[in-house]
Each structure stands twice: as structure tokens, then as C-alpha cells.
Design an enzyme around this catalytic site. Structure first.
Site, PDB file in Angstrom:
ATOM      1  CE  LYS A 155      -0.299  -0.174   5.015  1.00 33.21           C
ATOM      2  NZ  LYS A 155      -1.041  -0.913   6.092  1.00 33.21           N
TER       3      LYS A 155
ATOM      4  NE  ARG B  39      -7.402   0.678  11.085  1.00 31.73           N
ATOM      5  CZ  ARG B  39      -6.025   0.235  10.659  1.00 31.73           C
ATOM      6  NH1 ARG B  39      -5.026   0.963  10.875  1.00 31.73           N
ATOM      7  NH2 ARG B  39      -5.993  -0.707   9.906  1.00 31.73           N
TER       8      ARG B  39
ATOM      9  CE1 TYR C 127      12.239  31.970   4.509  1.00 29.08           C
ATOM     10  CE2 TYR C 127      12.766  29.503   4.073  1.00 29.08           C
ATOM     11  CZ  TYR C 127      12.342  30.883   3.714  1.00 29.08           C
ATOM     12  OH  TYR C 127      12.063  31.005   2.330  1.00 29.08           O
TER      13      TYR C 127
ATOM     14  CG  MET D  54       8.841  23.893   0.125  1.00 29.58           C
ATOM     15  SD  MET D  54       7.939  24.833  -0.973  1.00 29.58           S
ATOM     16  CE  MET D  54       6.893  25.489   0.281  1.00 29.58           C
TER      17      MET D  54
HETATM   18  C1  LIG Z   1      -0.424  -2.060   6.641  1.00 28.01           C
HETATM   19  C2  LIG Z   1      -1.115  -3.389   6.872  1.00 28.01           C
HETATM   20  C3  LIG Z   1      -0.084  -4.451   7.259  1.00 28.01           C
HETATM   21  C4  LIG Z   1       1.314  -4.380   7.251  1.00 28.01           C
HETATM   22  O1  LIG Z   1       1.717  -3.715   8.385  1.00 28.01           O
HETATM   23  P1  LIG Z   1       3.464  -3.680   8.682  1.00 28.01           P
HETATM   24  O2  LIG Z   1       3.388  -3.059  10.154  1.00 28.01           O
HETATM   25  O3  LIG Z   1       3.919  -2.499   7.853  1.00 28.01           O
HETATM   26  O4  LIG Z   1       4.168  -5.084   8.490  1.00 28.01           O
HETATM   27  C5  LIG Z   1      -0.814  -5.732   7.413  1.00 28.01           C
HETATM   28  N1  LIG Z   1      -2.226  -5.768   7.235  1.00 28.01           N
HETATM   29  C6  LIG Z   1      -2.862  -4.548   7.372  1.00 28.01           C
HETATM   30  C7  LIG Z   1      -4.342  -4.781   7.356  1.00 28.01           C
HETATM   31  C8  LIG Z   1      -2.405  -3.440   6.946  1.00 28.01           C
HETATM   32  O5  LIG Z   1      -3.044  -2.398   6.859  1.00 28.01           O
END
Ligand SMILES: *Cc1c(COP(=O)(O)O)cnc(C)c1O
Length: 438
Positions: free
Chosen positions: A83, A184, A325, A373
Site C-alpha cells: 500500500k 477501526r 528562516y 521547503m
Molecule cells: C499495513 C498493513 C499491514 C502491514 O503492516 P506492517 O506493520 O507494515 O507490516 C498488514 N495488514 C494490514 C491490514 C495493513 O493495513
């Protein structure tokens, strides 16, 4: 060093459609992908870039696979979590590398992330974990069109998908997620009866129907010292599995483990694990644990991403002169200050102002003044020989004439008051990714 994206057009295709097309029209014209695209290596003039080491990625897959499946029987499968553009590493290249290395499946959060991987030619099963497919059935239709595996949360989704399976005369595999303590996403244990009834009804006949392939949950505290929460979540998950089999359902894949659980809870591995951060070579640790030494297979992980730039300007300041800055830093001695073209818009958090370090010639140089930036200033007074063109490492290792050192994602996270996951995903689209096959 190769550039994975060289062949792809870099300019977002905005000029072609001044009026945004309707969702339906867009689905016909082009696949649903995240836009805009990131800076392409071929277009980069600035020396700032992220180098993605694909050999380290493969190494980490081997480490994780050996932990969960030491005998190599294939009983516990590793589905990599890609992801957020593979945690900022670039999902298509990462997926291609893992697929060639034999990974049996991948997971993403969003439908469009999965579609991007299919558009890149990825063939292994892809689990879409987020669970939002739109109010109507468009998202679910796209799931089927792209041969993706959806995670479902309620009976309504099962029924909508069941109609699609009938229309298309297809068997559609699904995974169902239960909330065992993350609070969640996922079905409540009290909804299990209704959900399993809907799944039984949707099983259909030979050749069409919704097939429950997987049961999953997600662990909230697998990286904590106290295993209590995880134990309780696994107990509740056991109850879910018992209810499924009581309903005559036999999902082939139960899964719960993120990276932390892969290493810490052998009984959370079931049929498959879902590591994300570990594949990218960063140990899954709760904030504050970063200073502890890693042991066992966790210590074998190799960071995949290195973020580096170069010194583009050097100046000498006199005692009392101030920098940047807000003049947040004033030098006490005659100082050499180097300017590096990376800033908070690239993901180098402003929290690192007057706190973090960059590596130059193999030695740490403190960040002085406020990170801007686009630019960061470092004090190289104690880095003899530092000059324009020297590599400056923001994240990762450097071997130089003065020694060798490493800045880890954990170290950056500690300075930023966050976790290593956010450090990796914060590296912005302005930083081109270069893929290395050493
Ligand atoms: C992001 C995620 C993982 C992986 O998590 P890590 O801690 O990066 O290994 C696994 N299962 C779900 C549902 C996730 O959202």
C-alpha cells in the site's frame, strides 16, 4: 543502475481533458490509477533522489519467508503489503521484483493501488484490504474486471457481489475481515452469524458465486512489549474461525500477522502473513524502542531505500552569524556551512531542524538552522575536505574517506516524533526513485 520509469510518460495527462471526465467515462478511457505521477529519474536535474535496492528487497523476502516457513513447505505464505506506493518505494517496481522472486500474493489498501499493479502487468493475486468500493457497485465491478480479491465487511457487500457473480457467471474469491480489537475496520464478532449466513447463501452453484477464501483480522499492538492485547485478539480470532466452520465455511487462508507479529507471535501466522515494513528492511518497532539492539532474524533485514543528495553550496560564517528562516541557529565559531537541495517538501520533516544529521564523507554533519521547503543547511566544520559535489545522505549508509555511518528510518522517526512507517511514506513525489540491481 536502471530507471524503472524511464519508458513511461512523465507529464500527468491533464492537458488532454480540461473538464474532468465522469467516473464512468474515465473507467472506459484509462485505468483507475493514482495521479499525479512522481518525478521520473530521466527528468531529474537536481541530485536529490531515493535509491531503491532491489537485491535488499529480495533478501528481506527471503528472511521473512524463512521465519514463517523454515522447512520451505509453502504452508505459510507471505503476501507482501504494498500500500501507499509500496511504502514510498514505488509499487510497480517493487511488485515486479517480488513477483519474479516467487511471492505468492500481494496486498494493497485501495482499489486504485491494485489497478495500478495490474496495469503494470502484475499477475499474482492481489488483496484489496481497504474495503471501500463506492456506494453503488462500480468498485466491485472493477474488482472483478481486474481479477482482484476484495476484503468484505458486511452482508450487504456480499449480496452485491453475489449478483455480480451471477451476472458474470464467475466464481469470485473474497476475504472477510473481523475486528478483534483494533476498533477501526472489520465486522464485529456479533455480526459473524449474519455475515456467514450471507456468505453461505452467496456460495452459488458450480461456476458462479462468492467463495470465502480468507478470514482476516489486524493486530493493534503486535510490536508492544506486553503480548496481552495480541493474545486476546488471537483468542477472538479463534472464535471467528470456529463460527465460520460451524456455518460450514472452510476458508483456505486465515491471516492476522503484520511485520511485528511475523517475528513476535508464531501462533499468529496461520496460513499466510502480511508483512509490509519488514520487506523494506525496517524493523517494526513501537516509538521509543528504536535505540534497542535488534536480535535474531530482525537484525538480518536490510534497508531498501537510501535517500541522498549532494552539497551544492558552501560558505564560511563568522561567530555570531545566523542561518536560515527565523535565524534559529547562530554559529559560535568560524564555521563551514553546506547547503543540500532537499527540504520538507521532499519529506525531510521540519522537525529535524537543528536536530538531525546528514552524512558527508562518511561522517555525521548536524543540520543547522530551519529546514526550508527545498533546502537544508548542515555544519561541515568538522568534516575536513567537504566540498561542493560531495554526497549527502539523509537516510541510509555512507562509506567515505572519514569513515562509515548509517542514518536509519528509526533515527529520523525519533527526531520527528513519529514512526518509521511515516518516514518512508513521507518521501514525496518530487524525489525520483532510482532502482538499483547491484
Ligand atoms: C499495513 C498493513 C499491514 C502491514 O503492516 P506492517 O506493520 O507494515 O507490516 C498488514 N495488514 C494490514 C491490514 C495493513 O493495513
Amino acid at each position: 543502475m536502471g530507471s524503472d520509469r524511464k519508458s513511461k510518460p512523465m507529464t500527468p495527462n491533464l492537458a488532454a481533458s480540461p473538464v474532468p471526465p465522469s467516473r464512468e467515462q474515465a473507467a472506459v478511457d484509462e485505468p483507475r490509477v493514482l495521479r499525479p505521477r512522481r518525478a521520473a529519474p530521466a527528468d531529474a536535474v537536481r541530485p536529490t533522489r531515493a535509491e531503491i535496492n532491489l537485491a535488499s528487497l529480495r533478501h528481506n523476502l527471503r528472511v521473512v519467508t524463512r521465519v514463517v516457513d523454515p522447512a520451505g513447505t509453502g504452508q505459510v505464505k507471505v503476501w507482501g503489503v504494498l500500500k501507499a506506493d509500496a511504502y514510498g518505494h514505488g509499487a510497480p517496481a517493487v511488485a515486479r521484483t517480488l513477483e519474479r522472486a516467487g511471492i505468492p500474493g500481494l496486498c494493497v489498501a485501495l482499489l486504485e493501488e491494485a489497478v495500478e499493479l495490474r496495469a503494470a502487468g502484475i499477475r499474482v493475486p492481489i488483496l484489496v484490504m481497504g474495503g471501500y468500493y463506492g456506494r453503488d457497485r462500480q468498485g466491485l465491478d472493477e474488482i472483478v474486471e481486474h481479477d482482484l480479491t476484495p476484503v468484505l465487511y458486511d452482508a450487504g457487500q456480499v449480496e452485491r457481489l453475489s449478483r455480480i457473480a451471477q451476472e458474470r457467471q464467475r466464481v469470485i474469491p473474497v476475504h472477510v475481515k473481523f475486528d478483534t480489537g483494533m476498533a477501526r475496520l472489520g465486522a464485529a464478532l456479533t455480526d459473524a452469524g449474519a455475515l456467514f449466513d450471507a456468505l453461505s447463501a452467496a456460495r452459488g452453484s458450480k461456476g458462479q458465486g462468492v467463495r470465502l477464501e480468507g478470514l482476516m483480522t489486524h493486530l493493534a499492538c503486535a510490536d508492544a512489549d506486553d503480548p496481552g492485547v495480541t493474545r486476546e485478539q488471537l483468542r477472538r480470532f479463534a472464535k471467528v474461525r470456529a463460527l465460520a466452520s460451524g456455518a460450514g465455511l472452510t476458508p483456505a487462508m486465515c491471516h492476522a500477522a503484520n511485520s511485528a507479529a511475523v517475528f513476535a507471535f508464531a501462533d499468529s501466522r496461520f496460513d499466510m502473513v502480511r508483512p509490509g515494513i519488514a520487506l523494506f528492511g525496517v524493523a517494526p518497532r513501537e516509538p521509543g524502542a528504536a535505540s534497542r539492539t535488534l536480535e535474531g532474524p530482525l537484525a538480518e533485514l536490510r534497508p531498501v531505500m537510501k535517500v541522498r543528495s549532494e552539497v551544492v553550496a558552501l560558505r564560511e560564517l563568522q561567530p555570531g552569524d545566523a542561518i536560515g528562516y527565523g535565524h534559529t541557529h547562530r554559529v559560535q565559531r568560524v564555521s563551514r556551512i553546506a547547503t543540500v537541495p532537499i527540504g520538507y517538501a521532499d519529506g525531510l520533516s521540519r522537525q529535524l531542524s537543528n536536530r538531525g544529521h546528514l552524512l558527508v564523507r562518511g561522517r555525521r554533519a548536524p543540520i543547522v538552522g530551519a529546514i526550508s521547503m527545498d533546502l537544508t543547511t548542515i555544519d561541515v566544520t568538522d568534516v575536513p575536505g567537504a566540498r561542493i559535489g560531495d554526497e549527502a545522505v539523509v537516510l541510509g549508509s555512507q562509506d567515505g574517506p572519514l569513515g562509515s555511518d548509517t542514518i536509519t528510518a528509526d533515527e529520523l522517526a525519533a527526531h520527528m516524533g513519529t514512526i518509521s512507517w511515516e518516514v518512508l511514506t513521507a518521501v514525496s513525489r518530487r524525489v525520483p526513485r532510482f532502482y538499483r540491481e547491484p
